[in-house]
Design a protein around this motif. Structure first.
Motif, PDB file in Angstrom:
ATOM      1  N   MET A 129       0.854  -1.205   0.000  1.00 43.68           N
ATOM      2  CA  MET A 129       0.000   0.000   0.000  1.00 43.68           C
ATOM      3  C   MET A 129       0.886   1.250   0.000  1.00 43.68           C
ATOM      4  N   GLY A 154      -2.413   5.814  -0.323  1.00 39.30           N
ATOM      5  CA  GLY A 154      -3.428   4.862   0.120  1.00 39.30           C
ATOM      6  C   GLY A 154      -3.540   4.811   1.627  1.00 39.30           C
ATOM      7  N   LYS A 155      -2.367   4.860   2.289  1.00 36.54           N
ATOM      8  CA  LYS A 155      -2.381   4.821   3.755  1.00 36.54           C
ATOM      9  C   LYS A 155      -3.145   6.009   4.324  1.00 36.54           C
ATOM     10  N   PHE A 156      -2.855   7.180   3.759  1.00 37.80           N
ATOM     11  CA  PHE A 156      -3.498   8.366   4.318  1.00 37.80           C
ATOM     12  C   PHE A 156      -4.982   8.421   3.963  1.00 37.80           C
ATOM     13  N   LEU A 190      -6.839   5.779   3.708  1.00 35.25           N
ATOM     14  CA  LEU A 190      -7.458   4.848   4.639  1.00 35.25           C
ATOM     15  C   LEU A 190      -7.560   5.460   6.022  1.00 35.25           C
ATOM     16  N   LEU A 191      -6.504   6.167   6.422  1.00 33.71           N
ATOM     17  CA  LEU A 191      -6.530   6.817   7.734  1.00 33.71           C
ATOM     18  C   LEU A 191      -7.685   7.811   7.823  1.00 33.71           C
ATOM     19  N   LEU A 204     -10.891   6.055   8.229  1.00 29.70           N
ATOM     20  CA  LEU A 204     -11.043   5.543   9.593  1.00 29.70           C
ATOM     21  C   LEU A 204     -11.441   6.641  10.555  1.00 29.70           C
ATOM     22  N   LEU A 205     -10.787   7.784  10.413  1.00 29.59           N
ATOM     23  CA  LEU A 205     -11.110   8.883  11.313  1.00 29.59           C
ATOM     24  C   LEU A 205     -12.560   9.315  11.152  1.00 29.59           C
ATOM     25  N   ALA A 213     -14.909   7.496  10.096  1.00 29.23           N
ATOM     26  CA  ALA A 213     -15.784   6.436  10.575  1.00 29.23           C
ATOM     27  C   ALA A 213     -15.968   6.495  12.073  1.00 29.23           C
ATOM     28  N   PHE A 214     -14.898   6.814  12.784  1.00 27.93           N
ATOM     29  CA  PHE A 214     -14.959   6.717  14.235  1.00 27.93           C
ATOM     30  C   PHE A 214     -15.269   8.036  14.916  1.00 27.93           C
ATOM     31  N   LEU A 215     -15.064   9.136  14.204  1.00 25.27           N
ATOM     32  CA  LEU A 215     -15.232  10.415  14.882  1.00 25.27           C
ATOM     33  C   LEU A 215     -16.678  10.597  15.308  1.00 25.27           C
ATOM     34  N   PRO A 216     -16.915  10.747  16.582  1.00 28.25           N
ATOM     35  CA  PRO A 216     -18.282  10.950  17.044  1.00 28.25           C
ATOM     36  C   PRO A 216     -18.706  12.385  16.800  1.00 28.25           C
ATOM     37  N   ALA A 217     -19.561  12.581  15.812  1.00 25.33           N
ATOM     38  CA  ALA A 217     -19.861  13.935  15.368  1.00 25.33           C
ATOM     39  C   ALA A 217     -21.135  14.496  15.960  1.00 25.33           C
TER      40      ALA A 217
END
Lengths: 642, 167
Positions: free
Chosen positions: B1, B5-7, B9-10, B13-14, B16-20
């Protein structure tokens, strides 16, 4: 007089669930990677495609000195502490020594003994959840959740580090893995075994200020297929003020029989006797408010490994007897069991499947009036699972659920999901969200001290964090931002005779924590950790900021070792009440330790005299208002190892 | 990767998880009843107070005879003392029998809560207390005077000169 009404419905807040769902989709979207088949090393560690063992991969925080057991959530922020570091700590108790290693762990104190009931300290907060009583933090000792059947929290003085291999602090809780009470965090204590044939004896005797006398003797041995470990610890002190004294007597014995190299049976028992008093506020002392507590924890352990499968079955039983000065008498017990199967069906997948059951119950009566308070026990059954998926060697996802059935509350679904990513050999990121749970205690349900409510329901918390870290041979750094939302919190309102306890509290916590450590710079090592958090209105014993630091130095001169260290703690934003009322001055104290060690090359005997100079700046401070901590005081001891 | 691609994906992920989500604290409301609990039989003594007026946070309730509970009123969640005018052994609330009193405890209600706050012997404080009753602080006393000037209570410095205190 308690009046319970239905809550006004709140708007749903599904954001965490959406986050988890998206994370699951992301995880499933990755095709199975072409990574090397993991192979087991001699001690069971798993290699990855870079030839790294799990031990080689950087941890999120602090140092990792031992392999993590299989099945742990690799995406969770943790602090790992060696048992020896806890044994060498100048802090009064094991929980305070753990708090010294991580700024997002706060443990209140009032002197050499935490005590029980009114006036007790030792409440543990991890990232803003917990407190006194610390039912939102779970302590797991050798695989067994440790809490009293009636009060739902452990006894803070029951932990002594003489047999500890290590302690692992799991931030953000993990009810998927550990069930009730693992809301804000879990402290996992693991005892050690001797790794080679033979035996070792340890004795630690110390005497110090306030006529403090401490004696610990430990024995570890490996004889053929048998492993044994045992220890006796006794401590008594007059305390730094009237009523602050007391005594503790703790025995811990364990035996393991290795039926086959892959099959073992363990039996373990720990007996605790604690005596002391609530000294009361300095302005209104109550040294006659005594307590007398007996507890016994027993467990069995069956461990079986076959190929890529590991099965662990751990039934346990604990019983406690509490007597208080005012006539209170209770006998509580907790019976439980856990069966956990860890499978590695594919090179990039680890699957953990578990079943657990717990039952807590007890009896409460007034010794003087011979009146009994009726209580009913609580029983729950759970199935849980955890999938760890590594699409690439540096990227791991962990997903898990627990379906919990409580005979009173019915089904509850708990979940978690996280990811960790090693961007390079030294730099890593992690994030995780978890839905955690705490069931009401028997005390909250039935005991009118000051009020009870049999209609209480479980508390629910959703924790999230995002962190990054860097690790190298001589330098470690990490930082995390975390957020916790908890609903249905059980809160007491009012005072006798019109107190009430209801599920109404809602808390939202934001915080950031970080640590830096420079290791082995010549004879020196330096560590600094800091935490800041906004806990909203629930400020009671929930500090806004905390800093811990330590400077250690040591040097070997052949058979001789000379070392020492300075450690300190600063706690800011302490209050004795919610809504930032009744503030307490910042608590700050520093301890100094000095030790010399001589190891005989012939007999393997080691002698280690040591000296603790606690609060050597003689600062006046308190964690609990009007419960002043001791001024400058000292403890001198001698360790002997055979 | 690759790095891109890494960034990417990062970032995913952020997100996805960030409670907004955000709180809707502006709409927070709690529901409170005040109870005249001075006749609580669990107490050694039942003072014959009638609660003539009561205010808690931003809500007011009227007359509460012994054992009465007020209607439920909406308040903005928070923390505060219950401020009251109470008349000693006088359900008619004649000013000469009345005094400013307040709850001893700072009472709390949170969003969505329905709570009954009981005012009784241990949970009150006043200007000329009988033995064992805490003295009311000046700020609470003066707030009661400002809320209900029709009772013409004397200033805090002269609080023991109120007619009821002199009886």
């Amino acid at each position: 007089m308690a009046t319970e009404r239905p809550m006004t419905p709140r708007s749903g807040r599904p954001c965490f669930r959406y986050g988890l769902l998206l994370a699951c989709c992301a995880a499933l979207a990755f095709p199975a990677p072409a990574v090397a088949e993991p192979s087991e090393t001699d001690n069971g560690e798993t290699d990855n495609d870079n030839g790294e063992t799990d031990e080689d991969l950087p941890s999120f925080e602090s140092e990792i000195v031992a392999r993590r057991p299989s099945g742990e959530d690799v995406t969770q922020a943790t602090t790992h502490i060696e048992g020896r570091k806890l044994r060498d700590s100048a802090r009064h108790t094991t929980l305070e020594a753990i708090s010294q290693e991580s700024a997002d762990v706060y443990v209140s104190g009032r002197g050499a003994i935490h005590g029980v009931s009114n006036g007790a300290s030792g409440g543990v907060h991890i990232r803003g959840l917990g407190g006194s009583p610390n039912t939102q933090i779970l302590i797991v000792e050798d695989g067994v959740p440790d809490y009293q059947g009636i009060f739902g929290h452990p006894i803070p003085d029951a932990y002594v580090p003489f047999l500890l291999d290590d302690a692992l602090v799991l931030k953000g809780g993990d009810s998927v893995r550990y069930g009730t009470n693992a809301m804000g965090g879990v402290i996992v204590l693991r005892s050690r075994w001797r790794e080679t044939a033979g035996y070792e004896l340890h004795n630690d005797a110390a005497y110090g200020s306030y006529r403090t006398l401490r004696e610990t003797a430990a024995f570890l041995g490996r004889f053929g297929a048998w492993d044994v470990a045992g220890a006796v610890h006794a401590m008594s002190t007059d305390g730094h003020r009237d009523g602050a004294g007391g005594s503790s007597f703790i025995t811990h014995g364990a035996a393991r029989y290795r039926i086959r190299p892959t099959l073992s049976l363990t039996v373990r028992n720990k007996l605790v006797h604690l005596k002391g008093a609530d000294p009361g506020p300095a302005s209104h002392p109550t040294p006659d408010h005594w307590f007398d507590v007996w507890r016994d924890n027993a467990s069995l352990g069956l461990d079986w490994e076959h190929g890529n499968a590991h099965l662990a079955i751990t039934p346990s039983f604990s019983i406690g007897v509490h007597r208080l000065y005012d006539g209170f008498y209770s006998v509580d017990h907790a019976t439980g069991g856990n069966a956990q199967l860890t499978l590695t069906p594919h090179r990039s997948i680890e699957l953990l499947l578990g079943l657990s059951a717990e039952h807590t119950d007890g009896e409460v009566r007034d010794r003087t009036a011979q009146e009994r308070t009726p209580v009913r026990g609580l029983t729950d059954l759970s199935h849980y699972n955890q999938l760890t998926f590594a699409p690439f060697s540096a990227l791991r996802f962990a997903l898990g659920t627990r379906a919990l059935y409580n005979t009173r509350y019915g089904f509850e679904l708990l979940y978690k999901g996280g990811a960790s990513w090693h961007l390079s050999d030294r730099l890593f990121l992690h994030t995780r969200v978890a839905r955690n749970y705490r069931q009401p205690t028997i005390r909250e349900l039935y005991l009118p001290f000051p009020s009870a409510n049999p209609d209480l329901r479980p508390e629910i918390a959703v924790t999230w964090d995002l962190g990054a870290g860097y690790t190298s041979a001589h330098f470690d750094a990490s930082a995390s931002v975390y957020r916790t939302r908890a609903d249905n919190l059980i809160k007491y309102f009012g005072f006798w005779p019109s107190a009430e306890v209801v599920n109404i509290g809602h808390i939202e916590i934001w915080g950031v924590e970080g640590s830096v450590a420079a290791k082995d710079l010549g004879p020196f090592s330096v560590q600094l950790s800091a935490d800041w958090q906004d806990v909203g209105r629930y400020t009671r014993q929930n500090p806004r900021a905390k800093i811990n630091f330590s400077v250690d130095a040591g040097h070997d001169f052949g058979q001789h070792f000379l070392g020492g260290g300075i450690s300190g703690e600063w706690v800011h934003g302490l209050y004795m009440a919610d809504y930032a009322r009744e503030p307490i001055d910042d608590a700050f104290a520093m301890d100094l330790s000095l030790r010399y060690r001589y190891t005989s090359p012939v007999r393997g005997v080691a002698l280690e005299p040591y000296l603790f100079l606690r609060n050597f700046l003689n600062r006046q401070y308190a964690y609990v208002a009007d419960y002043p901590m001791p001024g400058f005081h000292a403890l001198a001891g001698l360790k002997v190892e055979l | 990767m690759n790095a891109l691609g890494k960034f990417a994906l990062l970032g995913a992920l952020l997100l996805a998880f960030l409670p907004a989500c955000t709180d809707d604290d502006d709409a927070a409301v709690a529901y409170v009843q005040i109870k005249n609990d001075f006749n609580n039989p669990e107490m050694d003594f039942q003072p014959p107070w009638t609660i003539c007026r009561a205010a808690f946070l931003d809500a007011e309730v009227g007359l509460l005879r012994q054992g009465d509970e007020s209607d439920e009123v909406e308040v903005t969640p928070g923390l505060g003392h219950v401020l009251m005018v109470a008349a000693w052994d006088d359900p008619t609330c004649a000013p000469e029998n009345a005094l400013p009193i307040a709850s001893r405890n700072e009472e709390e209600v949170v969003d969505g809560q329905h709570r009954t706050i009981a005012i009784n012997l241990p949970n009150h404080q006043g200007p000329c207390p009988p033995e064992g009753v805490a003295p009311i602080p000046e700020d609470l006393y003066e707030r009661i005077r400002a809320l209900w000037p029709e009772f013409a209570f004397k200033p805090y410095a002269e609080r023991t000169e109120n007619a009821q205190c002199l009886d």
